[in-house]
Write an enzyme that holds these catalytic residues in place. Structure first.
Site, short mmCIF file in Angstrom:
data_model
loop_
_atom_site.label_atom_id
_atom_site.label_comp_id
_atom_site.label_asym_id
_atom_site.label_seq_id
_atom_site.Cartn_x
_atom_site.Cartn_y
_atom_site.Cartn_z
N TYR A 86 35.44 38.22 19.55
CA TYR A 86 35.04 36.89 19.10
C TYR A 86 34.40 36.91 17.72
O TYR A 86 34.46 35.93 16.99
CB TYR A 86 34.04 36.28 20.09
CG TYR A 86 34.68 35.61 21.28
CD1 TYR A 86 35.40 36.36 22.21
CD2 TYR A 86 34.58 34.25 21.49
CE1 TYR A 86 35.98 35.76 23.31
CE2 TYR A 86 35.16 33.64 22.58
CZ TYR A 86 35.86 34.39 23.49
OH TYR A 86 36.43 33.79 24.57
N ASP A 139 35.09 36.18 29.39
CA ASP A 139 35.64 34.83 29.24
C ASP A 139 36.74 34.60 30.28
O ASP A 139 36.76 33.61 31.00
CB ASP A 139 36.20 34.66 27.82
CG ASP A 139 36.81 33.28 27.62
OD1 ASP A 139 36.18 32.30 28.03
OD2 ASP A 139 37.93 33.21 27.06
N LYS A 159 38.20 48.60 29.70
CA LYS A 159 39.59 49.07 29.61
C LYS A 159 39.53 50.45 28.98
O LYS A 159 40.10 50.72 27.92
CB LYS A 159 40.42 48.07 28.79
CG LYS A 159 41.92 48.33 28.79
CD LYS A 159 42.58 48.03 30.13
CE LYS A 159 44.04 48.48 30.10
NZ LYS A 159 44.71 48.39 31.41
N ASP A 200 36.55 32.49 34.29
CA ASP A 200 37.41 31.37 34.70
C ASP A 200 38.08 31.69 36.04
O ASP A 200 38.19 30.84 36.92
CB ASP A 200 38.51 31.09 33.65
CG ASP A 200 38.08 30.04 32.64
OD1 ASP A 200 36.85 29.92 32.40
OD2 ASP A 200 38.96 29.35 32.08
N ASP A 207 42.07 45.06 34.38
CA ASP A 207 43.25 44.55 35.09
C ASP A 207 43.05 44.65 36.60
O ASP A 207 43.39 43.75 37.36
CB ASP A 207 44.54 45.25 34.63
CG ASP A 207 44.40 46.76 34.50
OD1 ASP A 207 43.29 47.29 34.66
OD2 ASP A 207 45.44 47.42 34.26
C1 IPM Z 1 33.67 29.58 27.28
C2 IPM Z 1 34.72 28.91 26.43
C3 IPM Z 1 34.50 29.31 24.99
C4 IPM Z 1 34.64 30.82 24.90
C5 IPM Z 1 35.43 28.60 23.99
C6 IPM Z 1 35.29 27.09 24.08
C7 IPM Z 1 35.23 29.06 22.59
O1 IPM Z 1 35.99 29.24 26.88
O2 IPM Z 1 32.47 29.33 27.06
O3 IPM Z 1 34.05 30.35 28.17
O4 IPM Z 1 35.76 31.33 24.81
O5 IPM Z 1 33.60 31.50 24.93
MG MG Z 2 36.03 30.38 28.66
#
Ligand code: IPM
Ligand code: MG
Length: 361
Positions: A146, A251, A195, A255, A227
């Site tokens: 990032y 990240d 990884k 999710d 993975d």
């Molecule tokens: C998160 C989001 C952010 C990230 C984006 C919006 C830049 O996906 O907070 O997980 O990737 O960190």
């Molecule tokens: Mg995210």
């Protein structure tokens, strides 16, 4: 106690969900005798529209002057919003990355919990979900891909894009310490995800994590390749207590973890620095498709506010009260659309906030 909180309503559903979190916090203040002093700042698309940039220096200063920051969400529809015709460093997400860096918020805590009442929303087979899910993803937030150097160049008529993944041992050590600290207050297990079979940054990650682990003899450490972790999260999520990982892996895995618990609308997060200061935001995005319709789920933001009470203000009793209000509202059968199931009553964003506030004190 006086609580100085900077709020970033942001874009999309952000303003609606932050309004409900404020409603709940005001009730906490009233019941427990605190004073909440809110100051709003603009970030993301809202700031682009007002000032031409996703984050102003003034906004950073206002955030810094507070004890904590409570955020909704930022960004719009990447296919249609004019914000995404701007160069990358002027887009809404650059505001979020900018504030994380400016406030040195290197530790991102994302708890993923399967609430008993929402077991039906869990997409996994019952034989897997019945073991329960209660994990915390500790994501490094200010390093790695990032924030590494990036560029797009053209060499001999061929376009080439470069993103750099860098970690130094100090960056790894400080997030590992946070991971082990929190694990020692939970079920005492850290799964460090990397990884290391391919990346040098991961091999250094492993080495430093092992050094830190030596100082926590009662916490069990295991290493897992990213993975495999993606697979284990759907195969046997109950095995995880604290997942400790770098920025990009965190990240993606967070999710996935939120989805196995049923709804990303329930997932809170805290981003902390070395002090008590933190930025608290739901893990979900700005959902522009449902913005302004009073149907968003404010619970992730309300739970983020609970994390703020706990981590920035040491108000554990108040944080517990907010978390029990969430459980109670679910027990009482109220649901927003995203977590709706048969036999429950569907409510909008604002009504959900009111129902939560009513259950405090
Ligand atoms: C998160 C989001 C952010 C990230 C984006 C919006 C830049 O996906 O907070 O997980 O990737 O960190
Ligand atoms: Mg995210």
């Amino acid at each position: 106690m006086e609580l100085h909180i900077t709020c970033i309503p942001g874009d999309g559903i952000g303003p609606e969900i932050v309004a409900e979190a404020k409603k709940v916090l005001e009730k906490v203040a009233q019941v427990y005798g605190h004073q909440m002093i809110f100051t709003d700042i603009l970030m993301g698309g809202a700031s682009i529209d007002a000032y031409g940039v996703p984050l102003t220096e003034q906004a950073v200063q206002t955030a810094k002057a507070a004890d904590a920051v409570l955020m909704g969400s930022i960004g719009g529809d990447t296919a249609t919003s004019p914000w995404y015709r701007l160069p990358p460093e002027k887009r809404p997400e650059a505001g979020l990355l900018g504030i994380r860096k400016a406030l040195n918020l290197f530790a991102n805590l994302r708890p993923a919990i399967l609430y008993e009442e929402l077991a039906g929303a869990c997409p996994l087979k019952e034989e897997i979900s019945k073991a329960g899910i209660d994990m915390l993803i500790m994501r490094e937030l200010t390093g790695g891909l990032y924030f590494g150097e990036r560029k797009t160049v053209e060499e001999n008529g061929v376009k080439k894009a470069v993103d750099t993944l860098t970690y130094d041992e100090n960056e790894i050590r400080r997030i590992a310490v946070k991971g082990f600290d929190i694990a020692s207050k939970r079920r005492k297990k850290v799964t460090s995800v990397d990884k290391a079979n391919v990346l040098d940054s991961s091999r250094l990650w492993r080495k430093v994590v092992e050094e830190v682990a030596a100082g926590y003899p009662d916490v069990k450490l295991e290493h897992m390749l990213v993975d495999n972790c993606a697979m284990q999260l759907v195969k046997n999520p109950a095995q995880f207590d604290v997942i400790l990982t770098e920025n990009m892996f965190g990240d993606i895995l967070s999710d996935e973890a939120s989805m196995v618990t049923g709804s990303i609308g329930m997932l809170a997060s805290a981003s902390l620095n070395e002090t008590k200061f933190g930025l608290y935001e739901p893990s979900h995005g700005s959902a522009p498709d449902i913005a302004g319709r009073d149907i968003a789920n404010p619970i992730a933001t309300v739970l983020s506010a609970a994390m703020m009470l706990r981590y920035s203000f040491d108000l554990d009793r108040e944080a517990d009260a907010v978390e029990s209000a969430v459980r109670q509202v679910l027990k009482d059968g109220f649901r927003t659309g995203d977590i709706m199931s048969q036999g429950c009553e569907q409510v909008g964003c604002s009504r959900m906030g009111t129902l939560l506030a009513e259950r405090i004190g």
